[in-house]
Each structure stands twice: as C-alpha cells, then as structure tokens.
Write a protein that holds these residues in place. Sequence first.
Motif, PDB file in Angstrom:
ATOM      1  N   ARG A 116      35.817  35.754  48.837  1.00 50.93           N
ATOM      2  CA  ARG A 116      36.924  36.705  49.020  1.00 50.93           C
ATOM      3  C   ARG A 116      37.668  36.922  47.718  1.00 50.93           C
ATOM      4  NH1 ARG A 116      37.528  33.718  53.861  1.00 50.93           N
ATOM      5  NH2 ARG A 116      39.281  32.556  52.971  1.00 50.93           N
ATOM      6  N   LEU A 117      37.888  35.826  46.981  1.00 53.90           N
ATOM      7  CA  LEU A 117      38.587  35.979  45.708  1.00 53.90           C
ATOM      8  C   LEU A 117      37.781  36.832  44.732  1.00 53.90           C
ATOM      9  CD1 LEU A 117      39.972  32.358  45.171  1.00 53.90           C
ATOM     10  CD2 LEU A 117      41.299  34.421  45.602  1.00 53.90           C
ATOM     11  N   LEU A 118      36.461  36.659  44.740  1.00 52.03           N
ATOM     12  CA  LEU A 118      35.631  37.477  43.872  1.00 52.03           C
ATOM     13  C   LEU A 118      35.721  38.946  44.252  1.00 52.03           C
ATOM     14  CD1 LEU A 118      32.457  35.206  43.589  1.00 52.03           C
ATOM     15  CD2 LEU A 118      34.087  35.737  41.778  1.00 52.03           C
ATOM     16  N   VAL A 189      46.440  43.369  35.172  1.00 50.71           N
ATOM     17  CA  VAL A 189      45.783  42.425  34.257  1.00 50.71           C
ATOM     18  C   VAL A 189      46.288  41.009  34.503  1.00 50.71           C
ATOM     19  CG1 VAL A 189      45.555  41.757  31.838  1.00 50.71           C
ATOM     20  CG2 VAL A 189      45.298  44.151  32.488  1.00 50.71           C
ATOM     21  N   GLU A 190      47.590  40.860  34.740  1.00 50.26           N
ATOM     22  CA  GLU A 190      48.142  39.529  35.018  1.00 50.26           C
ATOM     23  C   GLU A 190      47.602  38.986  36.328  1.00 50.26           C
ATOM     24  OE1 GLU A 190      50.341  36.058  34.561  1.00 50.26           O
ATOM     25  OE2 GLU A 190      49.762  37.632  33.146  1.00 50.26           O
ATOM     26  N   ARG A 191      47.507  39.863  37.344  1.00 49.17           N
ATOM     27  CA  ARG A 191      46.958  39.415  38.628  1.00 49.17           C
ATOM     28  C   ARG A 191      45.509  38.987  38.484  1.00 49.17           C
ATOM     29  NH1 ARG A 191      48.204  43.909  43.042  1.00 49.17           N
ATOM     30  NH2 ARG A 191      47.022  42.422  44.315  1.00 49.17           N
ATOM     31  N   ILE A 192      44.752  39.724  37.673  1.00 49.00           N
ATOM     32  CA  ILE A 192      43.351  39.339  37.433  1.00 49.00           C
ATOM     33  C   ILE A 192      43.286  37.978  36.748  1.00 49.00           C
ATOM     34  CG2 ILE A 192      41.302  39.924  36.079  1.00 49.00           C
ATOM     35  CD1 ILE A 192      41.891  42.856  36.644  1.00 49.00           C
ATOM     36  N   ARG A 193      44.178  37.749  35.777  1.00 49.86           N
ATOM     37  CA  ARG A 193      44.182  36.453  35.085  1.00 49.86           C
ATOM     38  C   ARG A 193      44.494  35.311  36.052  1.00 49.86           C
ATOM     39  NH1 ARG A 193      47.496  32.842  32.899  1.00 49.86           N
ATOM     40  NH2 ARG A 193      49.342  33.941  33.648  1.00 49.86           N
ATOM     41  N   LYS A 198      42.601  30.802  39.626  1.00 51.90           N
ATOM     42  CA  LYS A 198      42.364  30.255  40.963  1.00 51.90           C
ATOM     43  C   LYS A 198      40.874  30.053  41.206  1.00 51.90           C
ATOM     44  CE  LYS A 198      46.501  32.206  43.137  1.00 51.90           C
ATOM     45  NZ  LYS A 198      47.020  33.133  44.181  1.00 51.90           N
ATOM     46  N   LEU A 199      40.068  31.023  40.739  1.00 48.64           N
ATOM     47  CA  LEU A 199      38.613  30.872  40.890  1.00 48.64           C
ATOM     48  C   LEU A 199      38.100  29.648  40.144  1.00 48.64           C
ATOM     49  CD1 LEU A 199      37.286  34.541  40.606  1.00 48.64           C
ATOM     50  CD2 LEU A 199      37.116  33.038  42.588  1.00 48.64           C
TER      51      LEU A 199
END
Length: 468
Positions: A116-118, A189-193, A198-199
């Motif tokens: 799900r995170l991916l 971009v911050e959310r992706i980081r 988390k991943l």
Amino acid sequence: MKTTLASLTLCLVALMATGFPFERKGGSPSSGTSKEKRVRYAAWDDVNVIAHGLLQLGQGLKEHVDKTKVQMRDISTKLKVFNGTVTELGKESQRLRAEGEALKARALGLEDREGRLLNVTAELREKTEEMQQERKTVSERMSRLEERVDSMLQGDGVLPDTNAARNSSDARIIQLMLEAQNRRIDDLVERIRLQQEKLDKQNVRIRTLQSQIQQTKQRPTLKSKADGSVQTGSTEQRDSPVEMASDCHELFLRGETTSGVYTIQPLNAQPFEVFCEMTADGGWTVIQRRQDGSVDFDQLWQAYQKGFGSLNGEFWLGLEKMHSMSKDGGYILKMQFTDWNNDIASIRLPFRLGGEETKYSLHIQDTGTFSPLEVSLATDATSGLPFSTRDQDNDQKNDTNCAKHLSGGWWFSNCGRSNLNGRFFQSPPPKQRHQRKQGIFWKTWRGRYYPLKSTAIMIAPAEIENKS
C-alpha cells in the motif's frame, strides 16, 4: 513366584515325612506268619540342614520380592515423569507453531502494508509529475504574458490604464498560482521523503520478522532432563541466535520504539546492556545520566573505565564500552543540561573516542566555528582531550590535578570550562566558592559556579543527524 513357593512347600512336606517312622507290610496273608514291621528313620542332622537351607532360601526370596517392589515403584515414577515431559513437549510444540503462525501473519500484514505504501508513493510521484508539468505550462504562459507586456510597452510607449490594470492583475494571479503550485510540489516532495523513510523502516521490520520465522522453523524440539528420563543418542542442536544490534539506533530501525534497557553488541566486542533513549528521529545510546545525586561520581580510573551506577537511574556507562561503539568515528555526541528553572539546553558534536592507549582521548570534529555553548568542550577537544581522574592526572594544567581539585572524572583542559561528573548539589548551592566549583557545571551556559540540576550524555550514528 507362586509356582516356586508351591514347589518348596511340597519339598518341605516330603522331607518332614521322611523324618517319622512308617510301617511296611511284607509276606502273603496265607503264610500265617506275623506281620513284619520295618521302621526307617532319617538322620536328625540332615533334617536340620535342610530346614536351615529352606529358611535361607525363603529369606532370600523375601528380599528379592522387596527389591522387585522398589524397582517397580521407581519404574512407575520414571514413567510418570516421562509422561509429564511428553505432555510439556507437546504444549511447547503447539506454542512454537502458534508463534510461527503469528509471525507469518504479521509478516504478511507488513508486506501488504508495504505494498500500500508503494502504491501511495507511486501516486504521489504521479501527482508530482503532473504538477511539475502544470508548473511548466504556467511558466510558459507567464513568459508569453511578459513578452506581450514588453511588446506593448515598446509599441505604444505608454500602456493604457485599463490594459495596464488588467495585465497587472493577470500577472499577480499567475504569480500567486505559481507560488501555490510550488508549495504543493514542495509538500508532495516532503510527503514522498517521509513515505520513503517509512518504507525503509518497514523493510527492516520485514527482514527481522523473516529472520525470526526462519529461526522458529529451525528451532529443535526442546529436551527436558529429569531424574530417570530416557537418554537418546541424537545430538541436541542449539538455536542459532539472532544477530544483536550494534547500538540503540539499529534497534530503532528494527522496530523498537520504547525507551529502556536493551542488550547490544558492537563490532568485535562482547555484548553488554545499555539504556536506549528512543525518539522520533532514532535511538540514542545513553552513556551518562545525573538527576538526583544518588550515585557518587568521584570515582577512580578503573571505575570510569568499566562503568558504575544503575542504568535505570544515575550511571556512567564506561569508557571501554563507549570506545567499542565510537572508535571508528561517524558518531554524534549529544549533551543535554537542565537548570533549576527547568530550562533545557543541548549541543550535538561529531566525535570519536580513542582507546586506553590514548587515555580515551575525546576528538571533536573541527567544523570551523563553534557556538558559544559548544566552546566549553569542543575547542580544546579538536586535537584530542584525554580523560582524567584523581588517580590518573591527564589534564592540560601542569600544576594542578583538575579531577582532584574539582571532583569526578572528565575530559579536563584547564579545570575551568566544563565538568558534568562533579558533585551533585541541591538548590540553593553552597555559599563557599571552593565548594561550588566542585559541582556539575557548563561555563558557557550558566557559568562555572552554577550547579546544574540534571545532565544526560548520549551518542548515536551520524546518520541520525540527517533525519532530525
């Protein structure tokens, strides 16, 4: 047993019969002669010998019976113990199967969560690309508008008020749109980081769970050794232990988020217990804590080398353990102070700690400029500052033993800049100046003669600095 006793009884009756006289009739009745009586007797000594032998045989049989009963009772006890062991092994096997199933379920859950995170990360990336494309389009529109305004200014000389107002309004709107788009892109971009971090943590947890599942599968059947239990010829195998973490931050990456006492094992060192301070950024290994004065820090060299105190209270972890973690560098030294108004200050410095041959010299990385708070230690430690105690004077002051003149062991330079291992004084401090300077102080924060309320020193890998 009954057949043997019956045979002995018959023998005894026969022997007794031979001990008494009996008559034998001879001749024919028609002869007219008188009956001839013949009497036979057994020897009395023979009877006594046989009787004595029978008594000894009976006594031996009785002892054999008693011994057999004891052996039967022992066998019955051993059977009960064996049955209990089998029952315990069955329960343990069921528990291990349940643990394995739980770990499998947890691993599957984490894998689903990772998927799900991916997916979320992929969606965020797509949105980012769309917004970047939109940003590019808006930039092109802005460029065309600027060219239009420039051409109008060059053609007419003076732009009409209505056109100027309209174009100015359009430009302002486009500028606001660009700023909003930039903010949204930065936020994505911050959310992706954050999602990537988390991943990474989920991957570490999944690998840990997979290792635990593998260990559970390979775990042999437990064997209990009770009195009289049956010994088998199979060789007992041991569980292969899960590799220990080298510090508290590695425990944090494995999923530990609760502060407390853990066991770690740095590279090429024996395992030992530490107190881990788990924060949102990562795991810090605490090497010193002062909070209530319950532990005397005026100790000798050997005590500071091995460590003293309680990990759940006041303590000094030990120079040798600190060296085993930070000897190769790449670590951050964090010092935190609290005054009697409960104000808190802290510093973070990249460092490494030398071994016993260097007197556990503290090397602070020279960053070019140090803050006023850091100067109390960092300036003198850039070239290496050895540790001193009152029985080993390694400070930079030739005519004075700083550890003996003040109190406790520390990386002293000239006795006057810092000492977090001094005496603990309750507020208000002593009136005598020579007593106050023996306390816990950090000169560039509250001054040399201000005894601090509490201190904590902890270390963590430098990578934690990039996430804080």
